[in-house]
Write an enzyme that holds these catalytic residues in place. Structure first.
Site, PDB file in Angstrom:
ATOM      1  CD1 TRP A  23     -14.580  13.022  -4.277  1.00 11.19           C
ATOM      2  CD2 TRP A  23     -12.849  14.158  -3.416  1.00 11.19           C
ATOM      3  NE1 TRP A  23     -13.767  12.109  -3.641  1.00 11.19           N
ATOM      4  CE2 TRP A  23     -12.697  12.789  -3.098  1.00 11.19           C
ATOM      5  CE3 TRP A  23     -11.886  15.062  -2.982  1.00 11.19           C
ATOM      6  CZ2 TRP A  23     -11.621  12.305  -2.368  1.00 11.19           C
ATOM      7  CZ3 TRP A  23     -10.804  14.574  -2.258  1.00 11.19           C
ATOM      8  CH2 TRP A  23     -10.683  13.210  -1.954  1.00 11.19           C
ATOM      9  CE1 TYR A  62     -14.838  12.797  -7.976  1.00 11.94           C
ATOM     10  CE2 TYR A  62     -15.607  15.011  -8.422  1.00 11.94           C
ATOM     11  CZ  TYR A  62     -14.587  14.076  -8.391  1.00 11.94           C
ATOM     12  OH  TYR A  62     -13.320  14.443  -8.779  1.00 11.94           O
ATOM     13  CB  SER A 216      -5.718  18.155  -4.018  1.00 11.88           C
ATOM     14  OG  SER A 216      -6.662  17.239  -3.538  1.00 11.88           O
ATOM     15  CG  LEU A 218      -6.622  25.091  -0.682  1.00 15.17           C
ATOM     16  CD1 LEU A 218      -7.793  25.595   0.142  1.00 15.17           C
ATOM     17  CD2 LEU A 218      -5.494  26.124  -0.717  1.00 15.17           C
ATOM     18  CE  LYS A 226      -9.047  22.161   7.429  1.00 13.06           C
ATOM     19  NZ  LYS A 226     -10.455  22.287   7.100  1.00 13.06           N
ATOM     20  CG  ASN A 302     -10.768  28.469  -0.306  1.00 16.96           C
ATOM     21  OD1 ASN A 302     -10.214  28.936   0.684  1.00 16.96           O
ATOM     22  ND2 ASN A 302     -11.193  27.220  -0.361  1.00 16.96           N
TER      23      ASN A 302
HETATM   24  N1  LIG Z   1      -9.274  14.184 -10.954  1.00 15.98           N
HETATM   25  C1  LIG Z   1      -9.106  13.641  -9.786  1.00 15.98           C
HETATM   26  O1  LIG Z   1      -8.670  12.505  -9.652  1.00 15.98           O
HETATM   27  C2  LIG Z   1      -9.490  14.421  -8.573  1.00 15.98           C
HETATM   28  C3  LIG Z   1      -9.103  13.995  -7.304  1.00 15.98           C
HETATM   29  C4  LIG Z   1      -9.459  14.768  -6.210  1.00 15.98           C
HETATM   30  C5  LIG Z   1     -10.192  15.930  -6.393  1.00 15.98           C
HETATM   31  N2  LIG Z   1     -10.585  16.311  -7.653  1.00 15.98           N
HETATM   32  C6  LIG Z   1     -11.384  17.539  -7.879  1.00 15.98           C
HETATM   33  O2  LIG Z   1     -10.750  18.622  -7.234  1.00 15.98           O
HETATM   34  C7  LIG Z   1     -11.644  19.196  -6.285  1.00 15.98           C
HETATM   35  C8  LIG Z   1     -10.860  19.732  -5.139  1.00 15.98           C
HETATM   36  O3  LIG Z   1     -10.136  18.686  -4.479  1.00 15.98           O
HETATM   37  P1  LIG Z   1      -9.906  18.748  -2.938  1.00 15.98           P
HETATM   38  O4  LIG Z   1     -11.222  18.695  -2.230  1.00 15.98           O
HETATM   39  O5  LIG Z   1      -8.886  17.758  -2.561  1.00 15.98           O
HETATM   40  O6  LIG Z   1      -9.312  20.254  -2.842  1.00 15.98           O
HETATM   41  P2  LIG Z   1      -8.623  21.098  -1.738  1.00 15.98           P
HETATM   42  O7  LIG Z   1      -9.098  22.485  -1.982  1.00 15.98           O
HETATM   43  O8  LIG Z   1      -7.163  20.839  -1.742  1.00 15.98           O
HETATM   44  O9  LIG Z   1      -9.188  20.555  -0.350  1.00 15.98           O
HETATM   45  C9  LIG Z   1     -10.497  20.832   0.037  1.00 15.98           C
HETATM   46  C10 LIG Z   1     -10.639  20.662   1.538  1.00 15.98           C
HETATM   47  O10 LIG Z   1      -9.832  21.617   2.183  1.00 15.98           O
HETATM   48  C11 LIG Z   1     -10.507  22.162   3.286  1.00 15.98           C
HETATM   49  N3  LIG Z   1     -10.663  23.587   3.000  1.00 15.98           N
HETATM   50  C12 LIG Z   1     -10.862  24.193   1.797  1.00 15.98           C
HETATM   51  N4  LIG Z   1     -10.891  25.519   1.948  1.00 15.98           N
HETATM   52  C13 LIG Z   1     -10.706  25.760   3.255  1.00 15.98           C
HETATM   53  C14 LIG Z   1     -10.615  26.953   4.022  1.00 15.98           C
HETATM   54  N5  LIG Z   1     -10.707  28.143   3.457  1.00 15.98           N
HETATM   55  N6  LIG Z   1     -10.414  26.833   5.372  1.00 15.98           N
HETATM   56  C15 LIG Z   1     -10.299  25.634   5.958  1.00 15.98           C
HETATM   57  N7  LIG Z   1     -10.369  24.466   5.277  1.00 15.98           N
HETATM   58  C16 LIG Z   1     -10.564  24.538   3.943  1.00 15.98           C
HETATM   59  C17 LIG Z   1     -11.825  21.441   3.405  1.00 15.98           C
HETATM   60  O11 LIG Z   1     -11.546  20.347   4.244  1.00 15.98           O
HETATM   61  P3  LIG Z   1     -12.371  19.970   5.543  1.00 15.98           P
HETATM   62  O12 LIG Z   1     -13.247  18.886   5.077  1.00 15.98           O
HETATM   63  O13 LIG Z   1     -11.311  19.536   6.486  1.00 15.98           O
HETATM   64  O14 LIG Z   1     -13.120  21.198   5.982  1.00 15.98           O
HETATM   65  C18 LIG Z   1     -12.053  20.926   2.009  1.00 15.98           C
HETATM   66  O15 LIG Z   1     -12.805  19.734   1.977  1.00 15.98           O
HETATM   67  C19 LIG Z   1     -12.631  18.081  -5.961  1.00 15.98           C
HETATM   68  O16 LIG Z   1     -13.859  18.548  -5.453  1.00 15.98           O
HETATM   69  C20 LIG Z   1     -12.781  17.433  -7.303  1.00 15.98           C
HETATM   70  O17 LIG Z   1     -13.686  18.175  -8.110  1.00 15.98           O
HETATM   71  C21 LIG Z   1     -10.232  15.579  -8.726  1.00 15.98           C
END
Ligand SMILES: NC(=O)c1ccc[n+]([C@@H]2O[C@H](COP(=O)([O-])OP(=O)(O)OC[C@H]3O[C@@H](n4cnc5c(N)ncnc54)[C@H](OP(=O)(O)O)[C@@H]3O)[C@@H](O)[C@H]2O)c1
Length: 322
Positions: A23, A62, A216, A218, A226, A302
């Site tokens: 994303w 995206y 999402s 996390l 954090k 992760n």
């Molecule tokens: N279908 C849908 O409508 C929809 C909607 C949203 C997402 N998605 C999909 O789901 C994927 C994941 O969503 P998400 O980005 O919200 O997932 P997430 O894993 O809940 O959040 C990711 C964010 O968490 C932080 N992070 C992740 N691992 C970390 C770690 N080990 N230590 C510190 N911070 C960490 C980073 O934020 P910082 O930027 O703060 O470093 C990263 O950008 C997307 O890329 C997309 O492919 C789909």
């Protein structure tokens, strides 16, 4: 060690137990900075592949198409058939009233644009990114079925959530009646603090035998621990540039639930991010959470969650925390 392969719901397709989400590829944040440029995107994909990851999640919107482009360039140097690539259509990608949604014109246009950007002949999974109340379900299920028959798409998914559970069920009944390909996988938001799909959606998924691929996992980074109660989000985090994130995630109830995650993390000698992902990996209906790491270090941390074991008691304590 490393990522195992699991079945994508009741399909014959095997996918990695943790998917990688793209994303942030090519996306500009509220401060006008590109969050993950081409070079970093390729580093992240390398790190994921090195850990055995083969399940890549993207969408047509995206980075305004840049995410699929970066993935396509990266895949060009690899064996495309080794990877499972999922994309999505719904959100606006061009001007005009038909440049969005699930109408036949937009779907046909965009599926071809996705294949072009990914530089591939087929997409493993195509999700509807959201439900479209303006297009009859029969119309889009028939169009999606056409993509499967043409070999452009292998499996269909629905990225919708709680209030739309009955609509997904209705679409699959239409598919069954008409002999169309049904949805076999869903992509809702699900994590230790966003539990809305537990009301009816997960029951619908069980009844229709749908694989659940949560986004999402996390809570956008909240579950990494954090962010601290009452404190300004650290610089460089999502919370520092996204007020909507702050308003929806940095709430007293979420911090209460996070405390339980942190307690379990302490017990098992892992990080809160790993425990949060492991909690989903232990859920009987979850196929593969989609991790959205922004740096290779975050991603490696992760992915190590796949090697973690939680006791039934630890699983329940997190389940009961919210
Ligand atoms: N279908 C849908 O409508 C929809 C909607 C949203 C997402 N998605 C999909 O789901 C994927 C994941 O969503 P998400 O980005 O919200 O997932 P997430 O894993 O809940 O959040 C990711 C964010 O968490 C932080 N992070 C992740 N691992 C970390 C770690 N080990 N230590 C510190 N911070 C960490 C980073 O934020 P910082 O930027 O703060 O470093 C990263 O950008 C997307 O890329 C997309 O492919 C789909």
């Amino acid at each position: 060690m490393g990522l195992d392969a699991v079945s994508l719901g009741r399909t014959g397709l095997r996918v990695s137990e943790v998917a990688f989400g793209t994303w942030r590829f090519g996306r500009e944040n509220d401060a006008g900075e590109v969050e993950v440029g081409r070079e970093r995107a390729h580093e992240l994909l390398d790190a994921y592949a090195d850990a055995g990851g083969r399940f890549i999640d993207t969408a047509d919107m995206y980075g305004s198409g840049r995410a699929e482009q970066y993935i396509g360039e990266w895949l060009a140097g690899r064996d495309r058939d080794e990877y499972v690539v999922a994309s999505k259509i719904y959100w606006p990608t061009r001007e005009g009233p038909n440049g969005r949604g699930l109408n036949r014109k937009h779907l046909r246009n965009n599926v071809d644009a996705i294949l072009d950007r990914l530089d591939t002949d087929y997409l493993d999974v195509l999700y509807i990114h959201r439900w479209d109340d303006r297009t009859p379900a029969r119309e889009f299920m028939r169009t999606l079925d056409e993509f499967v028959r043409d070999g452009k798409v292998h499996y269909l998914g629905a990225s919708t959530f709680e209030p739309n559970a009955w609509k997904v069920a209705k679409a699959n009944e239409i598919a069954r009646r008409e002999g169309y390909e049904p949805f076999t996988v869903v992509q809702p938001r699900y994590n230790a603090v966003n539990r809305e799909i537990e009301a009816t959606y997960l029951d619908m998924c069980r009844d229709y035998d749908l694989g659940v691929v949560p986004w999402s996992p996390l809570a956008g980074g909240f579950l990494t621990g954090k962010y601290a109660r009452g404190e300004v989000p650290p610089e460089g985090t999502r919370g520092a540039t996204d007020q909507q994130f702050v308003d929806s995630y940095l709430t007293p109830e979420n911090f209460d639930a996070l405390e339980e995650v942190e307690a379990v993390a302490e017990e098992v000698g892992a990080t809160p991010a790993q425990v949060s992902l492991s909690w989903l990996l232990h859920h009987e209906q979850v196929v593969a959470p989609i991790t959205g790491a922004r740096t290779p270090d975050q991603l490696r941390e992760n992915l190590a969650a796949a090697d973690l074991t939680l006791s039934a008691d630890q699983f329940e304590r997190i389940a009961d925390a919210k």
